[in-house]
Enzyme design. Structure first.
Site, PDB file in Angstrom:
ATOM      1  CG  HIS B 285       5.561   2.874   4.526  1.00 14.48           C
ATOM      2  ND1 HIS B 285       5.263   1.536   4.445  1.00 14.48           N
ATOM      3  CD2 HIS B 285       5.995   3.240   3.297  1.00 14.48           C
ATOM      4  CE1 HIS B 285       5.507   1.114   3.209  1.00 14.48           C
ATOM      5  NE2 HIS B 285       5.956   2.124   2.487  1.00 14.48           N
ATOM      6  CG  ASP B 297       7.117  -0.895  -0.038  1.00 12.45           C
ATOM      7  OD1 ASP B 297       7.119   0.147   0.623  1.00 12.45           O
ATOM      8  OD2 ASP B 297       6.214  -1.172  -0.847  1.00 12.45           O
ATOM      9  CD  GLU B 331       3.189   4.222   1.265  1.00 10.68           C
ATOM     10  OE1 GLU B 331       3.435   4.845   0.219  1.00 10.68           O
ATOM     11  OE2 GLU B 331       3.103   2.986   1.287  1.00 10.68           O
ATOM     12  CD  GLU B 332       2.760  -0.279   0.878  1.00  6.52           C
ATOM     13  OE1 GLU B 332       2.129   0.183  -0.085  1.00  6.52           O
ATOM     14  OE2 GLU B 332       3.968  -0.552   0.818  1.00  6.52           O
ATOM     15  CG  ASP B 358       8.191   4.183   0.646  1.00 12.08           C
ATOM     16  OD1 ASP B 358       8.517   2.981   0.698  1.00 12.08           O
ATOM     17  OD2 ASP B 358       7.016   4.564   0.453  1.00 12.08           O
ATOM     18  CG  HIS B 427       3.385  -3.879  -3.201  1.00  2.51           C
ATOM     19  ND1 HIS B 427       2.475  -3.039  -3.815  1.00  2.51           N
ATOM     20  CD2 HIS B 427       4.073  -3.097  -2.330  1.00  2.51           C
ATOM     21  CE1 HIS B 427       2.626  -1.803  -3.345  1.00  2.51           C
ATOM     22  NE2 HIS B 427       3.593  -1.817  -2.448  1.00  2.51           N
TER      23      HIS B 427
END
Lengths: 460, 460
Positions: B285, B297, B331-332, B358, B427
Site C-alpha cells: 500500500h 509500512d 490501507e491504513e 506489508d 506507525h
C-alpha cells in the site's frame, strides 16, 4: 525438514538403529524445552540488559585498555551473581597498541584548498611522522594492479579501493573478498616503494564512518603507516583522481605499541552431571576494537554465552556433559586468549565441541558445523530449531577464538545469523548498544542454549 | 528440504507424474535465474534508491494528504520511466482525517505539578474538547477487566495497558493479542461510561515514541476520544496509579474528519505473453499513517513490487501470464483502494494469485500461502529460494489490501520476513528511510520477482 524426517523414519524401520527410532520422542522433548527457552529469552530480555550494562560499563574493550579490564571484571561478577557452578579467570598477556588523539587526512589542491577525508589508523599500524606525511596518491583495486603500476608507486600513498562486493548474498564472503587490502595493504604498499597505505573501509554501505581492523607487517619489509578511509571518502578521492591530474594527500596520525599487558579469559560453567570431563565450549570474545562499544563485535557473543547458561539453569536443566562459557580476550589484534585457552593443560578434560558466536547479535538462522561427522550427527536435531527459524545446519563453521582448538581435533561450530547489517557497524564508532535489537540478540542466546544442551546430552 | 526432494524423486519414479520428474531441471533453471536476480537486486541497490526517493519526495503519504498525491504521481512516473508494458491509475475516493497541531497529556498532581506523557491521537478519533479534558484515570488490561470495574469507570479516562507479549516469537501474533485495545478501546471506554481511551502503544520496545493506528466507533455508542501513549509513558502512568491514590490526567488534541478526497491505486504490469488474461497481483500500500515517512509500512512493499518487475524486465524474462504491480491506496484507514481494486469489472481477466508485501522491508524468510491447494503446488519450488534463505513456504497468508479478492476465490499470499524490528517503527515518527536496511529490502524485492515469475510461468 520435518517431512523428510517423517518419511525416513517411516521407511527406515528395518535399517535404522534403535536410537534413531526413538528420535521423534527426543525431538519433541527438546522442542518443548526449546519453546520454553525461547519464551524466557524473549520475555526476560536478559541478554540485552546484560549487553547494555556491559557496553555502558566498559565503553570499548580494546586489549590492554581499562575498558577491557572492566569487561573482565564485569563478566566474572555477572557469572558469579548468576551462581554458575564455577567461575574463574585464566590470565593471558595481550599486546597493547594505542591510537593517538589526532587522525586526519586532507586532499591538498593546487589552489591551496584542503578537503577533509575521514580516516582512522588500522590496528597495529605505525604512525605517520609527527608532522604527518604528504604524498601523491596512486589508486589501485588489487595487489596485481599495484604490481603493474611499477616504479610509479615509489614515494606514493597507495590507495586500495576495491569495494566489498555488495552483490554477494553473504556479507562475510564479500568481506573475505576485500579484506586482504586491509590486512596486507601496508606490506604491499611498502614492497612497491609506497610511503603509506590508505584502504577503503570494509563495508557495503556508503557513509562517512571509517572502519578500523587488523593489519600486519613482515620483518623483511619496511613498516609504512596504514589507515582506513570511509567509503564516502574513498568515493570522493577516486572521483578527484579520475580527473587525471596528480592528487596530493596529507595524512597524520600517531600510534604507539607499548609493552604487553596482563589480561584474562573469563570462564564460567555448568558442570556435567554424568561426564563432567567432556566439555562443550560456548563463547565469543570480550575484547573489541577501540571504537564504539563492541556491542555486536563481540559483546553479543559474550552475553549470549552467559545468557545460554542462565537459561539452562533457570529451567533446572543439568547437562550430562559440562557446558563452559568462555569470553576470550584479544581476538581482534592477537588471538592471545584463544591460543592460551587451547594450549592450557586441562587434566581429565576433553573438549567435544566448541561453538562461537561472533557474527553479531542478529537473528539466528542456524549453525555452521565445521566437522562433517558432527554435522551428520547434529542434522537430525535441526527440526528442534524450526519453530524459531534457526534450523539451517550447514557444513562448515568455526570461529577465530576457538580455531586453536582445531589441532586437538575438536569439532568447531558457530552460530549463523542474518549477516546483512553486520558490516554497517563492524569496527566503527557505530557499533553501540543502540545498533542491537533486543529480540534478535535474545534468540541467538536461546539458540546457543538449546544447541549446546543437546550436544551435552547426546554427545557427538 | 533438498534432501526430502532427492528422496522423493528417487523413490517416486513409478508413482509421480512426468511433470514432477522434470522438476529438477526446472528447479535448476529457476535457481539459476534467481541467483542472477538476487545479485542484481543487491548489486544495483535499486529498491533502496527508489524508497529513499519516494520517502524524501512525499514525507508521509496519509490518505488524502498532499504526500499521498505526490506518492501516486511518483509511482506512476517511476513505472513509466521503467517502461513497463502498461502503467495506469484507478481512481478511488478516500477518507480524509486530519490530526491537529497539538497533542498533549499531563498527569496533574495535587501539588500543582504537571508531568508530561507523550501521546498521539488514534486515527479516526474525535478530538477532545477545545480546552482539553481532565479526568481521573482507571487502568485496565482487558475489556473483561473494564467490565468488572463497573460504575467506577464513569467519567474516567480508561487507560488500556496490556502490553504486546514480548515473549512470543512472532511479533505479529503479539500485536494481534493487544491491538483490540487500540481498535475498540474508545468504544469499550464509552460503553463503560468513560470519557476517553488512552491506549498503551503497540510495540514490545520501551521508548517515548507513541504509535498511532486505526480505531473505530459504532453508531449506537457515544464517540469519545482515543489516543496512544508511549510505552514509557504507559509504564510511568501505571507506576503513579500503583500508589493507590486517584490520578488525574489532562489530555488535549484536535482532529477533523473532512469530506472524502479523490486519490488512486497505481498499477503497472508486464503483460503475459501466452495468457495475458491470467493475472498475478504483487504489491503493497502506497498510503501510510501521518507519521514518519511510511518507509517500512509500506513504502517497502511498493518499491519491492516495482523492483520485482524491473528485475524481470532487466533479464528479459517475459512471463507467460501477466504480473501486475499494484500500489493500493488507503490501507491504513479505510481499505478503499483494496476494495475498489477487487470490485472493478475486468473483462477477460482472471486473477490467479495476489501476493502482498506489508510486513516491512526486512530480510525475507519465504512466503505465506493462504490457499492449501496453492501451497501444496508451490511447495515444490521452495528449494529455488534456499540459497538466500527465503524458502519457508507456510500455509496461511494474505494481506489487507488483497483481502477483498478472497471473495473471487483468488489465492492470497504474502512475503514473510524477519518480524523482530517491525514494531519498533510501525506507525511512528521513526518509520523513516534510515530504519530500512538496503540489503534486506533488496532481497525481499528479489523474492517477490522470483516467486511471481514462477507462478506466472507454471500457473496454479
Amino acid at each position: 525438514m520435518r517431512k523428510f524426517l517423517l518419511l525416513t523414519t517411516a521407511l527406515g524401520l528395518f535399517t535404522f538403529s534403535s536410537r534413531l527410532l526413538s528420535q521423534p520422542a527426543q525431538t519433541a522433548r527438546y522442542e518443548g524445552l526449546a519453546r520454553q527457552i525461547v519464551k524466557e529469552a524473549l520475555g526476560s530480555n536478559s541478554a540485552y540488559e546484560m549487553l547494555r550494562d556491559l557496553c555502558t560499563t566498559t565503553g570499548h574493550r580494546f586489549s590492554g585498555s581499562s575498558g577491557a579490564a572492566k569487561g573482565v571484571e564485569w563478566a566474572r561478577q555477572k557469572m558469579e551473581e548468576l551462581e554458575f557452578d564455577r567461575v574463574w579467570l585464566e590470565p593471558v598477556m595481550v599486546p597493547r597498541w594505542v591510537r593517538g588523539p589526532v587522525e586526519e587526512a586532507f586532499i591538498l589542491y593546487p589552489s591551496g584548498k584542503k578537503e577533509q577525508l575521514n580516516i582512522t589508523a588500522l590496528g597495529g599500524s605505525v604512525g605517520t611522522p609527527k608532522e604527518g606525511l604528504t604524498a601523491e596518491v596512486v589508486e589501485v583495486r588489487s595487489f596485481e594492479e599495484l604490481h603493474k603500476v611499477g616504479s610509479k608507486a615509489k614515494g606514493k600513498i597507495i590507495f586500495f579501493n576495491r569495494p566489498m562486493d555488495r552483490s554477494l548474498f553473504n556479507t562475510f564472503e564479500a568481506y573475505g573478498g576485500a579484506v586482504n587490502q586491509r590486512g596486507a595493504g601496508a606490506i604491499e604498499a611498502a614492497k612497491a616503494g609506497g610511503v603509506a597505505a590508505l584502504v577503503r573501509s570494509m563495508t557495503t554501505r556508503l557513509n562517512d564512518s571509517p572502519h578500523t581492523g587488523g593489519m600486519g607487517y613482515v620483518d623483511t619489509i619496511p613498516e609504512v603507516p596504514g589507515a582506513a578511509v570511509s567509503t564516502l571518502g574513498a568515493e570522493r578521492l577516486s572521483e578527484v583522481l579520475a580527473e587525471g591530474k596528480p592528487v596530493r594527500l596529507h595524512m597524520r596520525f600517531s600510534t604507539q605499541t607499548l609493552p604487553d599487558v596482563e589480561s584474562a579469559n573469563v570462564l564460567g560453567e555448568l558442570r556435567g552431571t554424568e561426564m563432567p570431563g567432556e566439555v562443550i565450549v560456548i563463547g565469543g570474545h570480550l575484547d573489541s576494537w577501540d571504537k564504539g562499544q563492541g556491542a555486536h563485535d563481540d559483546g553479543s557473543g559474550c552475553v549470549q554465552a552467559i545468557e545460554a547458561l542462565r537459561l539452562l539453569k533457570k529451567f533446572g536443566l543439568k547437562p550430562k556433559r559440562t557446558i563452559r562459557a568462555v569470553m576470550f580476550m584479544n581476538e581482534e589484534n592477537g588471538l592471545r586468549g584463544g591460543i592460551a585457552y587451547a594450549e592450557k593443560e586441562r587434566p581429565g578434560e576433553r573438549h567435544i565441541a566448541a561453538i562461537e558466536s561472533d557474527m553479531g547479535g542478529f537473528t539466528p538462522h542456524g549453525f555452521g558445523i565445521g566437522d562433517s561427522t558432527a554435522h551428520a550427527k547434529l542434522l537430525r536435531w535441526a527440526p528442534v530449531f524450526s519453530f524459531f527459524a534457526a534450523d539451517r545446519f550447514q557444513l562448515g563453521g568455526g570461529g577465530a577464538d576457538i580455531s586453536p582448538l582445531a589441532r586437538q581435533g575438536v569439532p568447531l561450530m558457530n552460530l549463523l545469523v542474518d549477516t546483512h547489517r553486520y558490516f554497517d557497524y563492524h569496527h566503527t564508532d557505530n557499533d553501540r548498544i543502540e545498533a542491537v535489537n533486543e529480540r534478535e540478540l535474545a534468540l541467538g542466546a536461546a539458540a546457543m542454549a538449546i544447541f549446546s544442551y543437546i550436544i551435552a546430552e547426546e554427545g557427538l
